[in-house]
Design an enzyme around this catalytic site. Structure first.
Site, PDB file in Angstrom:
ATOM      1  N   SER A 495      -1.873   1.288   2.385  1.00 48.27           N
ATOM      2  CA  SER A 495      -2.686   0.717   1.510  1.00 48.27           C
ATOM      3  C   SER A 495      -2.909   1.699   0.348  1.00 48.27           C
ATOM      4  CB  SER A 495      -4.354   0.413   1.932  1.00 48.27           C
ATOM      5  OG  SER A 495      -5.055  -0.517   1.362  1.00 48.27           O
ATOM      6  N   ASP A 582       0.142 -10.328   4.468  1.00 46.06           N
ATOM      7  CA  ASP A 582      -1.016  -9.514   4.111  1.00 46.06           C
ATOM      8  C   ASP A 582      -1.528 -10.084   2.999  1.00 46.06           C
ATOM      9  OD1 ASP A 582      -2.552  -7.183   2.772  1.00 46.06           O
ATOM     10  OD2 ASP A 582      -0.941  -5.957   3.139  1.00 46.06           O
ATOM     11  N   HIS A 614      -2.225  -6.762   6.738  1.00 46.37           N
ATOM     12  CA  HIS A 614      -2.454  -5.195   6.042  1.00 46.37           C
ATOM     13  C   HIS A 614      -2.366  -4.186   6.948  1.00 46.37           C
ATOM     14  CE1 HIS A 614      -3.578  -3.461   2.382  1.00 46.37           C
ATOM     15  NE2 HIS A 614      -4.526  -2.811   2.864  1.00 46.37           N
TER      16      HIS A 614
END
Length: 878
Positions: A495, A582, A614
């Site tokens: 991330s 995602d 994600h």
């Protein structure tokens, strides 16, 4: 004698060295645990836990006095669950999951007593069976354990309405329609809705008191750079525990607040004055405060209840050097399941009886790892200074058996970035990397949570700048201390950590030997354009971190901070890992930089999972990802790696690998809204036409009949559409001028009347006595009665396009759509012009019309409505 001993040592030295730190199988770190997430039922009769069922961790159940071997599976999910919990009466287990990582959460229920017939696993009940909807649980009732208070964004993707939900029947009842940018709902011990949170366009949040007359009164406001929330209520519900860092406060501090008088009384902040309050624990029976907690290096509790304190100290004495977590308990807190763990310890779960002080081992989630935990590495807190002198707390893990000198290093960067932080304790990725021979540094860079408001806000507008310095200066610290080999340093993270990896390679190309980017954004412009609709409340918060893309200064800052635009500077190998579903950092973020690197002849490897979002949740995907990661790192940094892998992992890894020569990128739809419509050429005459309508939603097919009546009116034309069916009767009537300008629309359905008034720049409407306006910024068309007649009057030649707005009554917003004439198709034995109208922000929200060029009306209309669970509504002329 000494010569003999020396000879023995010399002979045995190679054997001793070889046995120091063996290469541990990656399955020990990333395979499914045998048992995990144990919970006692509130009545103490059951123990639930998660265990593998057909390759995925599912919920299992056993009676308390049964051995674990007698347990049976309760769920057969093909996707790892986000979590589960018991209802207060122990009748149900509730759990939540999405579909392949898309984060559209559904809530499920299953009874521990559920029996099976032919199936091995009882059937769970989906309590929120809607597609493209994100469900949130706001309260599970103790007074009526069959009741949940949940939020659904089924009406408006950006905001969650509040519903009551009966678990036994699935009955939904709307409690509050969210037209006020409400982001959270808070209930007191009597389970009354007392507080709501509203976030405005600037990111400021207001806590609102709900009065008996349903009036909402503002009582506490924080700016986008501050934070405050209610953490529970006192014994008589007269005051709530407020945790806040508003105004002059730097550290999150605990207060009691009277919602009527707005008076606040300080209870406590960190006695050492270094970190935010981490949280509080309240007794669900007496409603008294049990403890407060703070995390600097490790968690520290301040006990307000002597009984709890004695129990905690007893447990700490039994497990020195480790942390204790009260996982679950019976309703009266007499019996607990506790988790025991630490940085270099495989976790264990114990049953603890507070009266007898009996401690009974229940299970070890990873028993094979437990057997070799002497090879796990210690995680130590360190502090170093960044480029501007700011002190950065971090954790350093040095491989077991290695001296902290001249080691290959992985800088492992956490996600977020604003709010999360690295904690002390066991981390599978860190221990895996340490076992492969790498020292691992985990920096809590500025913007990390827990260290005060100033530290967190110091990261605003510092993506790729001071935030990146905090990481780079961590590398310098390791080199200066002699810990790191400066030529063998990698950067890795997920991330925001993936972004920091890309930024590290692009902005400091000589610092790192390689990078591993896991679901990291490469282009902040497209990141901001594509965040999920239900993040709307956080938009100002995001702009505060990255810059506002709507301003000249913001655009400049964002471009400078986006690694994609500095791809020329990247010269070290890169491994990119992405989930296709995602919703936060979309696949396009990885595709863009893969293409840019490929086209410039740079070295980049790419893994893409079609069943992940994600981050990777499925164990086979995780093991395949780390198999590729350790090989990639070993080739560049010289660490160890495990060559062999199970057949299913090898097969999956081969499926994940992407041929970068075939990667493509489709830019988001960019629209230019028409300022005005072309002239509508469709003269009308009085007429009556009948249609059949079929609604397909959630596995149901609902037929209806519709009659359209066109008649002269005083100002132009009146078009009325009456529908009848098993859902009841409804009417949609619109008045137009003779040149097709809408004047007024009236919707009547289920006893509710919604009047709509049209003007040039706005549409006004009233729903249940509440007036509101929808601003319109360009050409717009009402999608009410006669919608297809207006479309039919446009110059519909093949290839014709038009961008306009629709005042969407469902969401009470202006919806920008793109009309395209795509083909000619035969409907009702007539060659019709096929027209597609797609929501510019959500391509799954679309209408398709087949226009008869002779009658200048639609022979067939097909609507897909995501806000109604992707309902499909097909209307065909009789």
């Amino acid at each position: 004698m000494k010569r003999i001993l020396l000879l023995i040592l010399l002979i045995s030295y190679p054997l001793i060295k070889a046995q120091e730190t063996p290469l541990l199988d990656r399955k020990l770190f990333f395979g499914n645990p045998e048992i995990s997430n144990g919970q006692l039922s509130p009545d103490g009769k059951w123990i639930s836990f998660t265990k593998e069922y057909e390759g995925i961790m599912n919920i299992w159940i056993k009676k308390f006095d049964e051995p674990f071997e007698k347990a049976r599976p309760l769920t057969d999910s093909k996707r790892p669950l986000y979590g589960y919990f018991w209802t207060y009466d122990s009748k149900y287990i509730l759990y939540v999951k999405d579909k392949d990582g898309d984060e559209n959460i559904n809530v499920f229920a299953v009874a521990p007593t559920a029996t099976t017939t032919q199936a091995k696993v009882p059937e769970s009940k989906n309590l929120t069976p809607q597609n493209e909807v994100n469900a949130k649980i706001f309260m599970a009732s103790k007074k009526n354990p069959d009741l949940l208070m949940i939020g659904l964004n089924d009406r408006d993707k950006a905001w969650h309405d509040l519903y009551s939900l009966k678990i036994s029947s699935g009955e939904l009842k709307k409690i509050y329609e969210n037209n006020d940018r409400i982001t959270n709902y808070d209930f007191d011990w009597d389970e009354k809705l007392r507080l709501l949170y509203r976030t405005d366009e600037n990111g400021s949040t207001t806590i609102l008191r709900k009065d008996e007359n349903n009036k909402l009164t503002p009582i506490y406001e924080t700016l986008v750079t501050e934070k405050a929330y209610a953490a529970g209520w006192n014994e008589n519900n007269s005051q709530f525990y407020l945790i806040s860092n508003k105004g002059d406060l730097d550290l999150m501090t605990l207060f009691l607040m009277d919602p009527q008088t707005k008076k606040t009384t300080k209870i406590e902040s960190d006695p050492k004055g270094k970190v935010d309050i981490d949280g509080i624990r309240l007794d669900r029976n007496t409603h008294k405060l049990i403890s407060t907690s703070y995390i600097l290096d490790k968690t520290e509790y301040y006990w307000k209840d002597k009984v709890w304190e004695q129990n905690y100290k007893f447990l700490v004495s039994k497990f020195p050097g480790r942390e204790i977590d009260f996982q679950s308990s019976t309703s009266d807190y007499s019996q607990f399941l506790i988790a025991v763990g630490g940085d270099k310890y495989a976790a264990e779960s114990y049953f603890y009886d507070t009266k007898t002080k009996n401690l009974i081992l229940q299970y070890t989630p990873r028993p094979e790892l437990k057997k070799v935990e002497q090879h796990l590495a210690e995680m130590k807190p360190v502090i170093y200074k960044s480029s501007d002198g700011l002190e950065i707390p971090a954790y350093l893990t040095v491989p077991t058996g290695k001296v902290a000198k001249n080691l290959p290093v992985v800088i492992f960067v956490h996600g977020g970035p604003k709010g999360p932080r690295v904690h002390w304790g066991y981390n599978s990725s860190v221990q895996f990397l340490a076992n492969r021979g790498y020292a691992v540094l985990q920096p809590n860079f500025r913007a990390s949570g827990g260290y005060g408001k100033k530290f967190m806000n110091a990261g605003d507008l510092q993506w790729g700048k001071l935030m990146q310095d905090d990481i780079t200066w961590g590398v310098r610290y390791l080199i200066e201390q002699g810990i790191a080999d400066k030529n063998k340093i990698a950067i890795m993270g997920g991330s925001y950590g993936g972004y920091a990896t890309l930024a590290g390679l692009a902005f400091t190309p000589d610092v790192y030997a390689c990078g591993v980017d896991i679901v990291g954004p490469s282009n902040i412009f497209t990141l901001l354009e594509s965040v999920p609709a239900y993040w709307e409340a956080a938009r100002a918060f995001l702009y505060g971190m990255t810059g506002d893309p709507n301003t000249k200064e913001g655009k400049k800052r964002i471009k400078e901070a986006s690694p994609l635009f500095s791809v020329d500077k990247i010269k070290k190998p890169l491994l990119i890992i992405q989930g296709a579903n995602d919703p936060r950092v979309k696949k396009a973020e990885s595709n863009q930089i893969v293409i840019a690197l490929r086209d410039k002849g740079k070295k980049v490897n790419y893994l893409l999972a079609d069943d992940e979002g994600h981050g990777f949740a499925k164990p086979v995907n995780q093991m395949a990802m780390y198999a590729e990661t350790e090989k990639f790192l070993a080739e560049i940094l010289g660490g160890k790696y495990q060559i062999d892998m199970p057949e299913d992992v090898a097969k999956r890894l081969n499926e994940l690998k992407v041929d970068i020569s075939k990667v493509t990128y489709e830019a988001p739809i960019k629209t230019t809204l028409s300022s005005q419509l072309p002239g509508i050429n469709n003269p009308l005459k009085d007429d009556i036409t009948n249609y059949t309508t079929v609604i397909e939603v959630q596995g149901q097919t609902i037929p209806m009949e519709m009659k359209r009546t066109i008649s002269h009116s005083e100002n132009g034309w009146r078009i009325k559409e009456d529908s009848k069916g098993m859902m009841g009767e409804s009417t949609d009537e619109t008045l137009y001028t003779s040149n097709w300008t809408p004047i007024k629309r009236t919707i009547t359905q289920m006893g509710m009347n919604i009047p709509v008034q049209f003007s040039k720049n706005k549409v006004s409407l009233e729903i249940q006595g509440k007036s509101m306006e929808i601003p319109m910024s360009g050409a717009y068309i009402s999608d009410g009665a006669g919608y297809d007649l207006i479309i039919s009057g446009l110059p519909l030649e093949k290839g014709y396009t038009l961008t306009f707005q629709i005042p969407d009554i469902l969401t009470e917003k202006a919806k920008t759509v793109i009309l395209t004439v795509t083909a000619t198709e035969k409907i009702n034995n007539t060659n019709c012009t096929k027209v597609e109208i797609i929501n510019a922000e959500n391509a799954s929200d679309k209408a398709t019309l087949w226009i008869n060029p002779k009658t200048k009306s639609a022979e067939k209309i097909e609507l897909i409505i995501p806000a109604m669970g992707n309902a499909k509504i097909t209307t065909t002329k009789k």
